[in-house]
Design a protein around this motif. Structure first.
Motif, PDB file in Angstrom:
ATOM      1  N   GLY A  29       0.822  -1.201   0.000  1.00  0.00           N
ATOM      2  CA  GLY A  29       0.000   0.000   0.000  1.00  0.00           C
ATOM      3  C   GLY A  29       0.854   1.249   0.000  1.00  0.00           C
ATOM      4  N   PRO A  30       0.222   2.401  -0.001  1.00  0.00           N
ATOM      5  CA  PRO A  30       0.963   3.659  -0.013  1.00  0.00           C
ATOM      6  C   PRO A  30       1.746   3.842   1.264  1.00  0.00           C
ATOM      7  CG  PRO A  30      -1.361   4.041   0.416  1.00  0.00           C
ATOM      8  CD  PRO A  30      -1.220   2.598   0.065  1.00  0.00           C
ATOM      9  N   ARG A  31       2.939   4.401   1.147  1.00  0.00           N
ATOM     10  CA  ARG A  31       3.734   4.677   2.337  1.00  0.00           C
ATOM     11  C   ARG A  31       3.108   5.839   3.100  1.00  0.00           C
ATOM     12  NH1 ARG A  31       9.592   5.994   1.385  1.00  0.00           N
ATOM     13  NH2 ARG A  31       8.665   7.587   0.081  1.00  0.00           N
ATOM     14  N   THR A  32       3.417   5.914   4.388  1.00  0.00           N
ATOM     15  CA  THR A  32       2.967   7.054   5.173  1.00  0.00           C
ATOM     16  C   THR A  32       4.053   8.116   5.165  1.00  0.00           C
ATOM     17  OG1 THR A  32       3.813   5.931   7.133  1.00  0.00           O
ATOM     18  CG2 THR A  32       1.469   5.737   6.703  1.00  0.00           C
ATOM     19  N   ALA A  33       3.644   9.363   5.198  1.00  0.00           N
ATOM     20  CA  ALA A  33       4.589  10.469   5.157  1.00  0.00           C
ATOM     21  C   ALA A  33       4.668  11.124   6.526  1.00  0.00           C
ATOM     22  CB  ALA A  33       4.162  11.507   4.113  1.00  0.00           C
ATOM     23  N   VAL A  34       5.867  11.467   6.955  1.00  0.00           N
ATOM     24  CA  VAL A  34       6.072  12.101   8.251  1.00  0.00           C
ATOM     25  C   VAL A  34       6.479  13.543   8.032  1.00  0.00           C
ATOM     26  CG1 VAL A  34       7.500  12.102  10.326  1.00  0.00           C
ATOM     27  CG2 VAL A  34       6.662   9.955   9.402  1.00  0.00           C
ATOM     28  N   LEU A  35       5.906  14.438   8.788  1.00  0.00           N
ATOM     29  CA  LEU A  35       6.175  15.860   8.638  1.00  0.00           C
ATOM     30  C   LEU A  35       7.488  16.221   9.301  1.00  0.00           C
ATOM     31  CD1 LEU A  35       5.294  18.713   7.860  1.00  0.00           C
ATOM     32  CD2 LEU A  35       4.149  18.865  10.062  1.00  0.00           C
ATOM     33  N   GLY A  36       8.441  16.623   8.513  1.00  0.00           N
ATOM     34  CA  GLY A  36       9.674  17.164   9.054  1.00  0.00           C
ATOM     35  C   GLY A  36      10.500  16.135   9.807  1.00  0.00           C
ATOM     36  N   GLU A  37      11.490  16.619  10.556  1.00  0.00           N
ATOM     37  CA  GLU A  37      12.334  15.763  11.348  1.00  0.00           C
ATOM     38  C   GLU A  37      11.819  15.717  12.770  1.00  0.00           C
ATOM     39  OE1 GLU A  37      15.817  18.207  10.397  1.00  0.00           O
ATOM     40  OE2 GLU A  37      16.786  16.346   9.800  1.00  0.00           O
ATOM     41  N   PRO A  38      11.929  14.566  13.455  1.00  0.00           N
ATOM     42  CA  PRO A  38      11.518  14.526  14.852  1.00  0.00           C
ATOM     43  C   PRO A  38      12.400  15.414  15.693  1.00  0.00           C
ATOM     44  CG  PRO A  38      12.659  12.494  14.215  1.00  0.00           C
ATOM     45  CD  PRO A  38      12.444  13.280  12.975  1.00  0.00           C
ATOM     46  N   ARG A  39      11.788  16.232  16.536  1.00  0.00           N
ATOM     47  CA  ARG A  39      12.542  17.156  17.373  1.00  0.00           C
ATOM     48  C   ARG A  39      12.125  17.016  18.821  1.00  0.00           C
ATOM     49  NH1 ARG A  39      15.392  20.825  14.456  1.00  0.00           N
ATOM     50  NH2 ARG A  39      14.906  20.934  12.236  1.00  0.00           N
ATOM     51  N   SER A  74      -4.104  10.454  -3.428  1.00  0.00           N
ATOM     52  CA  SER A  74      -4.927   9.812  -4.458  1.00  0.00           C
ATOM     53  C   SER A  74      -5.024   8.314  -4.215  1.00  0.00           C
ATOM     54  CB  SER A  74      -4.338  10.083  -5.846  1.00  0.00           C
ATOM     55  OG  SER A  74      -4.337  11.470  -6.135  1.00  0.00           O
ATOM     56  N   ALA A  75      -3.892   7.696  -3.852  1.00  0.00           N
ATOM     57  CA  ALA A  75      -3.882   6.249  -3.617  1.00  0.00           C
ATOM     58  C   ALA A  75      -4.795   5.874  -2.454  1.00  0.00           C
ATOM     59  CB  ALA A  75      -2.456   5.781  -3.343  1.00  0.00           C
ATOM     60  N   LEU A  76      -4.814   6.707  -1.414  1.00  0.00           N
ATOM     61  CA  LEU A  76      -5.667   6.392  -0.264  1.00  0.00           C
ATOM     62  C   LEU A  76      -7.136   6.579  -0.606  1.00  0.00           C
ATOM     63  CD1 LEU A  76      -5.911   5.446   2.595  1.00  0.00           C
ATOM     64  CD2 LEU A  76      -5.462   7.787   3.387  1.00  0.00           C
ATOM     65  N   TRP A  77      -7.490   7.595  -1.408  1.00  0.00           N
ATOM     66  CA  TRP A  77      -8.878   7.739  -1.856  1.00  0.00           C
ATOM     67  C   TRP A  77      -9.302   6.514  -2.664  1.00  0.00           C
ATOM     68  CZ3 TRP A  77     -11.806  10.761   0.642  1.00  0.00           C
ATOM     69  CH2 TRP A  77     -11.446  12.053   1.003  1.00  0.00           C
ATOM     70  N   ARG A  78      -8.417   6.043  -3.562  1.00  0.00           N
ATOM     71  CA  ARG A  78      -8.751   4.866  -4.372  1.00  0.00           C
ATOM     72  C   ARG A  78      -8.902   3.625  -3.500  1.00  0.00           C
ATOM     73  NH1 ARG A  78      -4.771   7.169  -7.829  1.00  0.00           N
ATOM     74  NH2 ARG A  78      -3.204   5.706  -7.072  1.00  0.00           N
ATOM     75  N   GLN A  79      -8.000   3.465  -2.541  1.00  0.00           N
ATOM     76  CA  GLN A  79      -8.087   2.307  -1.662  1.00  0.00           C
ATOM     77  C   GLN A  79      -9.384   2.322  -0.862  1.00  0.00           C
ATOM     78  OE1 GLN A  79      -4.666   1.473   0.853  1.00  0.00           O
ATOM     79  NE2 GLN A  79      -5.975   0.514   2.410  1.00  0.00           N
ATOM     80  N   GLN A 182      -6.691   9.393   7.112  1.00  0.00           N
ATOM     81  CA  GLN A 182      -8.012   9.733   6.585  1.00  0.00           C
ATOM     82  C   GLN A 182      -8.413  11.140   7.011  1.00  0.00           C
ATOM     83  OE1 GLN A 182      -9.921   5.211   6.577  1.00  0.00           O
ATOM     84  NE2 GLN A 182     -11.136   6.919   7.322  1.00  0.00           N
ATOM     85  N   ALA A 183      -8.138  11.486   8.268  1.00  0.00           N
ATOM     86  CA  ALA A 183      -8.462  12.836   8.743  1.00  0.00           C
ATOM     87  C   ALA A 183      -7.732  13.885   7.918  1.00  0.00           C
ATOM     88  CB  ALA A 183      -8.106  12.964  10.225  1.00  0.00           C
ATOM     89  N   GLU A 184      -6.494  13.580   7.566  1.00  0.00           N
ATOM     90  CA  GLU A 184      -5.721  14.514   6.753  1.00  0.00           C
ATOM     91  C   GLU A 184      -6.340  14.697   5.371  1.00  0.00           C
ATOM     92  OE1 GLU A 184      -3.039  17.202   5.476  1.00  0.00           O
ATOM     93  OE2 GLU A 184      -3.263  16.440   7.523  1.00  0.00           O
ATOM     94  N   LEU A 185      -6.883  13.630   4.801  1.00  0.00           N
ATOM     95  CA  LEU A 185      -7.522  13.740   3.496  1.00  0.00           C
ATOM     96  C   LEU A 185      -8.647  14.761   3.506  1.00  0.00           C
ATOM     97  CD1 LEU A 185      -7.844  10.042   2.222  1.00  0.00           C
ATOM     98  CD2 LEU A 185      -6.147  11.749   1.568  1.00  0.00           C
TER      99      LEU A 185
END
Length: 283
Positions: A29-39, A74-79, A182-185
């Protein structure tokens, strides 16, 4: 106002587990994206323990999905459309009801009409397809079988979800992060739990403002006929079923306040007698 650190909040613009191992393999499935570097709390960069998707991160940092790429959206909407349509087909099969097959075939033609071109990563276009399909399927079910049928549809969808949603090795955090994506979508505001680190046995998320309500209000004002009085009617059934399908105990609490409609979700590893029912905790 929330006391959760700003980095943990995504702000964007305009029950019991089901037994696992049903013989279905997973589909990448689609990879998850992480915002920025962990701080850390003082702003210094934290070393990555095992790559950008390794969890849990040290408190108070929690990843959010504001940087989710367009193709991943887009991939998550299709899934999600696949889970819903395949789930409804399965639901109708289990009912053994052949009276509405012609209606269902006609509805499927509507679901897949005017699809974006193959390879089109325009998430707004796939969002429109999903929302149209979700509305059509809700109306199909409720007008023929009543609102009580939504729980059965949610359960059938969850069986598809169990197969097509990849396991990322985060335990209870996996289904919670699916809810966050999903909330982010939708452009909702959400916060990961800052009270306790997420892990394989427990994870939690609070949606402080659910943008599904905003979309529905815009649709209503434009003349769209809405089937359900509240989106929570189906959404809570669907998310609970998805968490159970991945082997965890769901709990949710609806909330309403100055930031609008929202909800809190928890996923826990089963403990003790795993046959006890899980009931939603209402605010």
């Amino acid at each position: 106002m929330s006391d959760v650190p700003e980095a943990a909040i995504a702000r964007t613009g305009p029950q019991e587990p089901t037994p696992r191992g049903a013989g279905a393999g997973t589909v990448p499935g689609p990879r998850t994206a992480v915002l920025g570097e962990p701080r850390s709390g003082d702003g210094s960069t934290l070393p990555a323990a095992g790559g950008p998707y390794d969890l849990p991160y040290p408190a108070p940092y929690r990843p959010a999905y504001r940087s989710m790429p367009e193709d991943e959206r887009s991939a998550l909407w299709r899934q999600r459309l696949h889970e819903a349509e395949a789930g409804l087909t399965s639901f109708l099969v289990t009912r053994g009801d052949h009276l509405h097959l012609t209606d269902w075939f006609a509805l499927q033609a509507e679901l897949f009409a005017d699809l974006p071109a193959a390879g089109d990563a325009d998430s707004a276009a796939w969002q429109r397809v999903f929302f149209r399909g979700q509305a059509l399927m809700e109306r199909f079910l409720v007008t023929r079988y009543g609102e009580e049928s939504l729980a059965g549809w949610a359960g059938a969808n969850a069986e598809v979800h169990r197969t097509v949603e990849p396991d990322h090795g985060r335990g209870a955090a996996d289904p919670i992060h699916r809810i966050a994506r999903q909330a982010e979508l939708y452009g909702s505001d959400y916060e990961f739990d800052s009270d306790a680190p997420e892990g394989p046995d427990h994870a939690a998320l609070t949606i402080t403002h659910c943008a599904i309500w905003d979309y529905r209000e815009r649709a209503r004002r434009s003349g769209v006929r809405l089937t359900l009085a509240s989106p929570c009617t189906y959404c809570t059934e669907a998310l609970s079923a998805n968490i159970r399908a991945k082997g965890y105990r769901p709990a949710h609490r609806l909330r309403s306040g100055p930031t609008g409609h929202g909800c809190r979700w928890e996923a826990d590893a089963p403990a003790g007698d795993a046959t006890l029912p899980v009931t939603p905790r209402e605010a």
